[in-house]
Scaffold this motif. Structure first.
Motif, PDB file in Angstrom:
ATOM      1  N   ALA A 764       0.795  -1.269  -0.139  1.00 29.52           N
ATOM      2  CA  ALA A 764      -0.047  -0.017  -0.069  1.00 29.52           C
ATOM      3  C   ALA A 764       1.040   1.315   0.079  1.00 29.52           C
ATOM      4  O   ALA A 764       0.304   2.288  -0.062  1.00 29.52           O
ATOM      5  N   MET A 765       2.172   0.949   0.138  1.00 27.38           N
ATOM      6  CA  MET A 765       3.085   2.268   0.254  1.00 27.38           C
ATOM      7  C   MET A 765       3.629   2.819  -1.112  1.00 27.38           C
ATOM      8  O   MET A 765       4.422   3.551  -1.064  1.00 27.38           O
ATOM      9  N   THR A 766       3.129   1.829  -2.284  1.00 29.41           N
ATOM     10  CA  THR A 766       4.035   2.287  -3.341  1.00 29.41           C
ATOM     11  C   THR A 766       3.345   3.470  -4.104  1.00 29.41           C
ATOM     12  O   THR A 766       2.296   3.813  -3.591  1.00 29.41           O
ATOM     13  N   THR A 767       4.378   4.127  -4.822  1.00 22.15           N
ATOM     14  CA  THR A 767       3.719   5.476  -5.219  1.00 22.15           C
ATOM     15  C   THR A 767       2.269   5.257  -6.152  1.00 22.15           C
ATOM     16  O   THR A 767       1.568   6.172  -5.785  1.00 22.15           O
ATOM     17  N   ASN A 791       9.659   8.400  -1.177  1.00 18.93           N
ATOM     18  CA  ASN A 791       8.927   7.370  -0.530  1.00 18.93           C
ATOM     19  C   ASN A 791       9.771   6.275   0.369  1.00 18.93           C
ATOM     20  O   ASN A 791       9.225   5.710   1.318  1.00 18.93           O
ATOM     21  N   LEU A 792      10.953   5.969  -0.298  1.00 22.87           N
ATOM     22  CA  LEU A 792      11.673   4.942   0.187  1.00 22.87           C
ATOM     23  C   LEU A 792      12.191   5.211   1.529  1.00 22.87           C
ATOM     24  O   LEU A 792      12.427   4.450   2.545  1.00 22.87           O
ATOM     25  N   LEU A 793      12.391   6.652   1.669  1.00 23.04           N
ATOM     26  CA  LEU A 793      13.161   6.950   2.950  1.00 23.04           C
ATOM     27  C   LEU A 793      11.963   7.089   3.883  1.00 23.04           C
ATOM     28  O   LEU A 793      12.336   6.591   5.285  1.00 23.04           O
ATOM     29  N   LYS A 894      11.226  -5.831 -13.047  1.00 27.03           N
ATOM     30  CA  LYS A 894      10.872  -4.359 -12.383  1.00 27.03           C
ATOM     31  C   LYS A 894      11.400  -4.700 -11.079  1.00 27.03           C
ATOM     32  O   LYS A 894      11.421  -5.378 -10.293  1.00 27.03           O
ATOM     33  N   PRO A 895      11.705  -3.199 -10.642  1.00 28.45           N
ATOM     34  CA  PRO A 895      12.132  -3.024  -9.426  1.00 28.45           C
ATOM     35  C   PRO A 895      11.109  -3.476  -8.212  1.00 28.45           C
ATOM     36  O   PRO A 895       9.830  -3.283  -8.540  1.00 28.45           O
ATOM     37  N   LEU A 896      11.589  -3.999  -7.226  1.00 32.41           N
ATOM     38  CA  LEU A 896      10.568  -4.505  -6.286  1.00 32.41           C
ATOM     39  C   LEU A 896       9.705  -3.462  -5.564  1.00 32.41           C
ATOM     40  O   LEU A 896       8.574  -3.728  -5.350  1.00 32.41           O
ATOM     41  N   ASN A 897      10.558  -2.049  -5.402  1.00 38.63           N
ATOM     42  CA  ASN A 897       9.667  -1.226  -4.597  1.00 38.63           C
ATOM     43  C   ASN A 897       8.498  -0.478  -5.663  1.00 38.63           C
ATOM     44  O   ASN A 897       7.918   0.416  -5.076  1.00 38.63           O
ATOM     45  N   GLN A 898       8.558  -1.071  -6.824  1.00 36.90           N
ATOM     46  CA  GLN A 898       7.772  -0.469  -7.717  1.00 36.90           C
ATOM     47  C   GLN A 898       6.375  -1.395  -8.026  1.00 36.90           C
ATOM     48  O   GLN A 898       5.651  -1.118  -9.254  1.00 36.90           O
ATOM     49  N   CYS A 899       6.381  -2.309  -7.194  1.00 42.86           N
ATOM     50  CA  CYS A 899       5.529  -3.344  -7.760  1.00 42.86           C
ATOM     51  C   CYS A 899       4.101  -3.091  -7.018  1.00 42.86           C
ATOM     52  O   CYS A 899       3.981  -2.801  -5.809  1.00 42.86           O
TER      53      CYS A 899
END
Ligand SMILES: [Zn+2]
Length: 984
Positions: A764-767, A791-793, A894-899
């Motif tokens: 739920a934190m993804t952009t 966002n990552l920070l 795809k990068p994990l943080n953009q999933c």
């Protein structure tokens, strides 16, 4: 799968089989009814208890000994006559004949009385089971028409034997009838009656014969599976196993119904044969009358007939066992290339050898001490029956525990929502009876032989003696101590700058909001002064009692039981290694935060080279640094935390609406809506009626259908919004495994339970999702790369400090439990740990009068904490697995943080599949269900993968700004609490 044509042929075949079996049993059932044995008098079953069965067995054994005694007397007489031939005259010979007759009569009497009694008792209990098994055999796919043709042979032989017995009985009676007195004729009629019983007995033998043929057919089918594919082989093994158990069950019920009966019968035959042999011997030796020759011939015929019966009754049952042993040999000789198949076959072989069928009378040929208990009418030594009983016992246990857990949850909820002394008393009583129940069940568990139980049963049983074992007094003290500790925590009032703050949630909010270091210091110190000193003694008492309880359960101290619970070998080593993987990221984050705070600090509180003081990190415990974000990234306020809270406040007027939005993510994954009970019985916000609930957010399972609740003093802000996601992870886990037996209604491990909600938070934190919620404006001018970093920070500030925080907390507590840290070192040791792992120090001097660990709820409530450390790592692993399921993430380039998994039913299905296992399987199996990896372990690499862009950014930023990076040098300066105090 069979084709349609095959299955219709199979159905016809099944119809025919039914007739076959009924036909096989018919003569026996009819004859038994003729001799007064009502096989389907179900009303009788109630009357015949286990005790009665034992009585009948005892009676049969008594009769056997009477027989043996007669036998002994006869032998003695004959030997006496042989040694002293002078004294033997006609009178002693006629005494021998009298003996012979009386022994035979007694033998018959025993047979008629004993067998009737046993048959009546036993067949009433187990006959319906035998019939049920026969019906199941009729329907099995393994035995085909060819086999059933074979099974018909024993029936024919049995019929032939019955007819022979009948004719011979009638013939004997006919000759005896002529010129006999009336009483003697009556006795002869009795013999005819006995003949009918004997005919019924032949059919017992026939059943054993059929069982032997069934085992034999199975044995012949067990051949190498080479050439076939693995799946087919595996299903073949499964079919063999099912067939073996079915056959075993058949044998078992033959034994239950007729075991004691066969025993009696074979004994009786043995007595008759020996008696008649001696009789014949004495006629041949002493009698020289011509008329006696005919008697000798008759005796020889009787002897042959008895011998055949005896062999049939003892040898055929022993064949069943031999055939089963043959099956184990055949299974052992099977060669498989595939390892899984090899294991499957080996397991089957072990199960077969553990459950070799036993039929009582077979003991004559196959002497085995294990057979002795089978004389009991309801033997428990057959594996299947044993497991069946264990199953029944466990289901009773599960029901009892479920009930107790439900009561406990209700009372505990009462205390947490509105703590009254009556409620505490009631809860304490309930806890005592629950401990007593656990103790009782643990004792009862010991009568089960673990090796004989199925894996699932073993797992359930092992849970019964898990946990602490306290006596009544200890339980009372423990419950009271924890209740007082929790009261101190939840009722603490702190005065900061003239304002009163009650309980954790209010003061926590102040810590997050304020940027005024003197206010923060006041709040930080005030909270610790309010909670710490009054808790210290209570805490050490709680640890002490818990240790006594776990020592009674055979553990050295509570930390051992806590470590065991997670099912990870060398846990301390594992967590150290995991932390070592993550530490480079933490150090960079720490250096950046310290550097930034020192740069903007005008008061000199934060020094660029010294450890961070604990009160400036936006959190009461320095475990979540997210509130610092606006100060760390002043140019990125558009995507900052305040923005999200504002959006939430603008859009939603009640907290319940926020709960609905949090639930929406789960619904998008295909989860059902939370049940009505949740919405009506939960406590979402602080009540306005003056009651003082425990406001620490928690989810509770009531172990009753669809009763799960949330306890929170929620407010509309971003923090509580994500806390809702976390708690919902717990709630959906509860609901997913509530169909399991009680003993399996927990997470694969406590770390999993904590991880589920947080893996959803990652999602739920993804952009993409923050934009979906309106937290990010789609038209803002912020560079995508910057947005990603911010966002990552934000996430890293929430997640990464928790790792050293949880590790230091639990390492301190493990040492306290193991007695390595004594009460007079509590605070010093605490701060040493904080410094070593987190790199933080207290802002003002501390002493042993203070008790800073008590500022944390999990210390007060004695909740294990390493689960949060493991969970922090596991949740990214789970998130990665869900990403895979929705065909995104690193494997799909795809990068994990953009999933973005929102709306992915595939991901939801995979998660649900894992959740529904509960704790019925070990945690690595649960992880395998998620990740589809062969041998998954808890792995910090997905976490490092996830934060890689941030890690690289922090490295370059710290280098660019020339921030001090190594925190270890700093730590070495401070060896003890006095040094720490000296710095401020
Ligand atoms: Zn939780």
């Amino acid at each position: 799968m069979p084709t349609v044509k095959e299955s219709s042929a199979w159905a016809e075949d099944r119809q025919r089989r039914k007739l076959d079996f009924e036909w096989s049993l018919k003569p026996m059932t009819t004859l038994m009814r003729c001799v007064g044995i009502p096989l389907d008098f179900r009303d009788y079953r109630q009357l015949i208890s286990d005790r009665c069965s034992w009585f009948v067995t005892g009676f049969a054994l008594l009769l056997f000994f009477i027989d043996a005694e007669c036998q002994f007397s006869l032998t003695a007489t004959i030997i006496y006559d042989a040694i002293y031939p002078q004294s033997s005259n006609n009178s002693s010979r006629s005494a021998t004949f009298k003996w012979n007759n009386s022994i035979n009569s007694i033998n018959y009497m025993v047979l008629i009385l004993g067998s009737h009694a046993i048959l009546l008792a036993v067949s009433q209990i187990d006959w319906p089971h035998l019939v049920q098994v026969l019906h199941r055999i009729e329907q099995t796919r393994f035995y085909n028409e060819r086999h059933f043709k074979k099974f018909r042979i024993p029936s024919f032989v049995g019929l032939a034997a019955s007819v022979t017995e009948l004719i011979s009985s009638v013939t004997v009676i006919w000759f005896a009838w002529v010129d006999s007195p009336f009483l003697y004729q009556l006795m002869v009629l009795g013999f005819l009656f006995l003949g009918l019983v004997l005919i019924a007995f032949y059919h017992v033998c026939i059943l054993c014969w059929i069982a032997y043929l069934m085992m034999n057919a199975l044995g012949q089918d067990i051949k190498a599976c080479s050439g076939k594919d693995i799946k087919q082989c595996s299903s073949q093994l499964k079919l063999w196993k099912a067939t073996y158990y079915l056959t075993g069950e058949f044998v078992h019920y033959i034994n239950c119904c007729f075991g004691p009966f066969l025993f009696l019968l074979t004994t009786s035959y043995f007595v008759r044969m020996t008696n008649n042999s001696f009789y014949m011997f004495s006629i041949l030796t002493y009698s020289h009358d011509k008329g006696h020759e005919a008697k000798v011939y008759t005796l020889i015929i009787f002897l042959i007939k008895d011998w055949i019966s005896f062999v049939a009754l003892t040898y055929i049952p022993s064949l069943v066992r031999k055939e089963a042993m043959n099956i184990t040999r055949k299974l052992q000789n099977l060669k498989f290339e595939d390892n899984a198949l090899k294991r499957q076959a080996e397991l089957l072989r072990m199960e077969v050898s553990l459950s070799l069928p036993q039929i009582t009378a077979a003991g004559f040929f196959d002497i085995d001490c294990k057979l002795i208990p089978t004389v009991s009418p309801t033997p428990r030594n057959h594996l299947l029956e044993y497991r069946h009983s264990a199953e029944q016992w466990l289901s009773t246990v599960n029901r009892a525990l479920e009930h107790a857990a439900n009561r406990q949850a209700i009372l505990s909820w009462q205390i947490h929502t509105n703590r009254t002394s009556e409620a505490v008393k009631e809860f304490s009583n309930e806890e005592q009876s629950r401990f007593a129940l656990n103790e009782h069940l643990c004792q009862l568990r010991k009568r089960w032989v673990m090796a004989l139980l199925s894996q699932t049963q073993q797992k359930m049983m092992s849970r019964l003696c898990h946990g602490i074992r306290l006596n009544e007094e200890q339980t009372r003290v423990l419950v009271e101590t924890s209740a007082r500790l929790q009261a101190i925590y939840s009722e603490a009032v702190v005065n900061v700058a003239g304002l009163n703050y009650t309980g954790e949630s209010e003061i926590k909010e102040l810590m997050a909001k304020s940027q005024n270091y003197s206010v923060l210091l006041e709040a930080w110190t005030g909270w610790r002064n309010a909670v710490g000193p009054p808790s210290k003694e209570l805490f050490s008492r709680m640890i002490e009692i818990n240790n006594l309880g776990v020592q009674a359960a055979g553990f050295s101290d509570t930390s051992e039981i806590w470590k065991n619970e997670l099912g990870i070998k060398n846990l301390e080593q594992v967590v150290d290694n995991l932390f070592a993987t993550i530490q480079p990221l933490y150090i960079q984050l720490y250096a950046f935060v310290r550097g930034r705070l020192a740069a903007i600090d005008k008061t000199g509180t934060v020094h660029p080279d010294r450890p961070l003081p604990a009160h400036v990190l936006g959190n009461m415990w320095a475990q979540n640094w997210e509130p610092l974000l606006p100060r760390l990234m002043p140019n990125a306020t558009l995507s900052g935390g305040e923005e999200a809270t504002q959006v939430l406040r603008r859009r939603y007027s009640s907290f319940t609406q926020l709960v609905v939005v949090a639930q929406d993510f789960f619904l998008s994954l295909g989860f059902p809506p939370l049940p009505l009970n949740f919405w009506t019985r939960s406590q979402f916000v602080r009540p306005t009626d003056g009651t003082k609930p425990v406001c620490h957010g928690s989810a509770t399972n009531f172990y009753s259908r669809d009763d799960v609740r949330l306890m929170m003093c929620g407010e509309i802000n971003e923090d509580d919004f994500y806390t809702l996601h976390h708690e919902m992870g717990h709630l959906y886990y509860f609901l997913a495994y509530n169909h399991q037996p009680f003993l399996f209604r927990s997470g694969a491990s406590s770390a999993f339970h904590e991880a589920i909600g947080d893996s959803i938070i990652y999602a739920a934190m993804t952009t993409q999702h923050r934009r979906r919620l309106g937290f990010l404006h789609s038209d803002n001018n912020v560079n995508q790369k910057d947005l990603e970093i911010v966002n990552l920070l934000r996430q890293a500030l929430v997640k990464i400090p928790l790792l050293p925080y949880s590790l230091s907390l639990e390492k301190w507590r493990w040492a306290v439990m193991a007695g390595q840290i004594k009460p007079d070192q509590y605070n010093r040791a605490w701060w040493n740990m904080k410094l070593k792992y987190q790199g933080i120090v207290p802002p003002i001097p501390r002493s042993e009068k203070d008790f800073d660990p008590a500022s944390k709820f999990h210390i007060i409530s004695n909740t294990p904490y390493i689960r949060y450390f493991l969970s922090s790592i596991l949740q990214v692993q789970i998130f990665q697995a869900l990403c895979d399921a929705s065909q995104q993430g690193p494997r799909f380039g795809k990068p994990l943080n953009q999933c973005d998994i929102y709306g992915s039913v595939e991901a939801g299905n995979r998660l649900r599949e894992m959740l529904s296992l509960g704790s019925s399987r070990p945690w690595n199996v649960a992880l395998k269900v998620l990740t589809h990896e062969q041998n998954p372990t808890i792995d910090a690499r997905p976490l490092m993968d996830y934060y890689r862009p941030l890690h690289e950014w922090l490295l370059s930023e710290n280098r660019r700004l020339n921030y001090t990076v190594d925190i270890h040098e700093d730590i070495s300066v401070f060896n003890n609490i006095e040094d720490l105090a000296a710095n401020f």
